[in-house]
Design an enzyme around this catalytic site. Sequence first.
Site, PDB file in Angstrom:
ATOM      1  N   SER A   1       0.778   5.495   2.982  1.00  0.00           N
ATOM      2  CA  SER A   1       1.934   6.309   2.595  1.00  0.00           C
ATOM      3  C   SER A   1       2.116   7.488   3.535  1.00  0.00           C
ATOM      4  O   SER A   1       3.252   7.877   3.844  1.00  0.00           O
ATOM      5  CB  SER A   1       1.769   6.799   1.154  1.00  0.00           C
ATOM      6  OG  SER A   1       1.703   5.712   0.250  1.00  0.00           O
TER       7      SER A   1
ATOM      8  N   PRO B   1       0.790  -1.226   0.000  1.00  0.00           N
ATOM      9  CA  PRO B   1       0.000   0.000   0.000  1.00  0.00           C
ATOM     10  C   PRO B   1       0.828   1.285   0.000  1.00  0.00           C
ATOM     11  O   PRO B   1       0.428   2.272  -0.609  1.00  0.00           O
ATOM     12  CB  PRO B   1      -0.837  -0.112   1.275  1.00  0.00           C
ATOM     13  CG  PRO B   1      -0.930  -1.575   1.545  1.00  0.00           C
ATOM     14  CD  PRO B   1       0.395  -2.131   1.113  1.00  0.00           C
TER      15      PRO B   1
ATOM     16  N   GLY C   1      -6.755   3.617   1.632  1.00  0.00           N
ATOM     17  CA  GLY C   1      -5.777   2.559   1.479  1.00  0.00           C
ATOM     18  C   GLY C   1      -4.372   3.091   1.362  1.00  0.00           C
ATOM     19  O   GLY C   1      -3.678   3.319   2.350  1.00  0.00           O
ATOM     20  N   CYS C   2      -3.941   3.329   0.126  1.00  0.00           N
ATOM     21  CA  CYS C   2      -2.535   3.664  -0.122  1.00  0.00           C
ATOM     22  C   CYS C   2      -2.169   5.076   0.318  1.00  0.00           C
ATOM     23  O   CYS C   2      -1.003   5.335   0.660  1.00  0.00           O
ATOM     24  CB  CYS C   2      -2.214   3.446  -1.597  1.00  0.00           C
ATOM     25  SG  CYS C   2      -2.421   1.715  -2.088  1.00  0.00           S
ATOM     26  N   ILE C   3      -3.120   6.003   0.334  1.00  0.00           N
ATOM     27  CA  ILE C   3      -2.824   7.357   0.832  1.00  0.00           C
ATOM     28  C   ILE C   3      -2.592   7.311   2.330  1.00  0.00           C
ATOM     29  O   ILE C   3      -1.623   7.892   2.849  1.00  0.00           O
ATOM     30  CB  ILE C   3      -3.968   8.331   0.477  1.00  0.00           C
ATOM     31  CG1 ILE C   3      -4.124   8.463  -1.030  1.00  0.00           C
ATOM     32  CG2 ILE C   3      -3.725   9.700   1.133  1.00  0.00           C
ATOM     33  CD1 ILE C   3      -2.888   8.932  -1.758  1.00  0.00           C
TER      34      ILE C   3
END
Length: 214
Positions: free
Chosen positions: A156, A122, A151-153
């Site tokens: 990160s 992710p 998810g990935c935001i």
Amino acid sequence: MTAFANADYAGRSYGEIPVGYGQRPGIVVIDFQKAFTEDRYPLGGAPLIMRGLENTARLLGVARRNNIPVASCYTAYKDEADMPYWKISAVREQFRHEHPGSELDPSIYDPDHDVKVCKTGPSIFFQTPVVPFFIRQRVDTVIVTGCTTSGCIRASSIDSFQYGFRTIVPEDCVGDHEEQPHLDNLRDISRRYVDQTTSDEVIDYIERVGRLNA
């Protein structure tokens, strides 16, 4: 359960201290690949994601003119055996090397300026060269753009925080498939790890930093 239900984040000091901007920004562009930006794909074309794509493209135009480092990523795998245990069938079936859905959307990718990486988890920072790249570029502030917010935001942003970067998320440069998870996750990470802002505010910051470094 009553005590938990009535707990007030603000009253317990969450979000009291802003992250603030540093002297040298870098931008991460997360998973604005065609699988998310073209509606011919199962995950593609969600309104909030397309809004994020448009605003990110506008922000990146200003960033590149001011020589701000940009790292863009996509998610792809050789085959299903190469993947973690995704619960999303579209990811398992289509997020493959050489699949057209893995191509970065041309509106946000400039091969003459951006560093392009493939990620397998992710976070854009997980087992990629983005952190060393930012260190070499003297980045102290990471602007997070892309999808999906929940998810990935989120992943990160937390990694950016853990690596010691000031982390800024312009709300209109990120998107998700549903509005409520988008808002809920932004509110939650804003209490703990990041400053939530807008593309216009980030553009003003980049232009200000650009003038100072001219």
